[in-house]
Write an enzyme that holds these catalytic residues in place. Sequence first.
Site: not given
Length: 441
Positions: A105, A108
């Site tokens: 993501h 992240d």
Amino acid sequence: MSSGFFGDIQKIKYEGPDSTNPLAYRFYNPDEVVAGKRLEDHLRFAVAYWHSFAWPGGDPFGGQTFDRPWFPKAGGIDTMELAKLKADVAFEMFSLLGAPYFCFHDADVRPEGKDFSESAARLDEIADYFAGKMKQTGVKLLWGTANLFSHRRFMSGAATNPDPDVFAYAAATVKSCIDVTKRLKGENYVLWGGREGYETLLNTDLAREQEQAGRFLSLVVDYKHKIGFKGTILIEPKPQEPTKHQYDYDVATVYGFLKRFGLEKEVKLNIEQGHAILAGHSFEHELALANALGVFGSIDMNRNDYQSGWDTDQFPNNVPEMALAYYQILQAGGFKTGGTNFDAKLRRQSLDPQDLLIGHIGGMDACARGLKAAARMVEDKALSAPLAERYAGWNSAEGKAMLSGKRTLEDIAERVVKKKIEPQPRSGRQELLENIVNRYV
């Protein structure tokens, strides 16, 4: 060059089933040929960035337990320098495992900026850093995605939010993530609607939110074609958690949604074992249904604790379940652009760096055992032959005529009377089939 995080550990190698080395593969030999393909090409393993490198080890009753050098110190600020250190360790781990892919993501891999533009610029910066790491290691991107559920702006949803500005912010975020996924030659792009749903119908216009979700997905598909992104758009079903009721409940629900908006030929599904269990299904059920509907795309491999009732995202180790899952995948023709992403995290007491490696090693070995058992069942027609026999009557001339629409209800009723048809039940032979599966696992 080693980051030093894992110590003096060499690349994980296959040592065979008799090995007792916890840092070796016992069943996953990437070059072993099974059903005409290398195991690595069948399984297409990916490491999930979020659980392995972004999760601090917290739970609803306690905070961080993991001490990672890329985590900001207490009260400190997350920086791009820490994000790059995290990437150094991540790509070192991918290389040690021999994992061909990873997934991420946006949240992240880069710290949140002061506004959208700064966040997008930071994503571009880390993508450039990833590109260098990918060239150096040969690791590829299975899929990218946007985190549209953690930040408080998304507490009432992203695509389904009552505020059109949040819809717009989410759309801009997805655009930036698709751009980066394309730049890194990602093979898929995933959408998961963790906040696309409701806590109570008292403040929810369900019909409006469904329309918003359909418009959002249509925008994503249109943009994919506009920029020439060749990857597959994937939706990941989940019935609840964090939201009480999520609109992407299960495979059947998502397929109905796609049909409603004319997107069933454009979008496929990323199916997670744990999410299937939460929806009251088996993993193999969701895979079989996706295959039957023509929307199977990829999987998130993990397991849930069957007693807890929530999504525990543990590393997979139930070989019989995995064999039946990979059986369905092989029946679907195997992965095309998809793969086996380990959406699995350590237990919060597993503090050692080696635990990250050991969790993935065990999962990869279990997947290899499941895939090999499934391939033998396919080759031997262990399940397909009894299945064909069970439905053989439909291959008769009359069976085909009824199914093709050549017989009316009156025609069928007349034949039952004329031929004095009185069907006799036949055994489903479930116990025999279960015993057959056990021979292979």
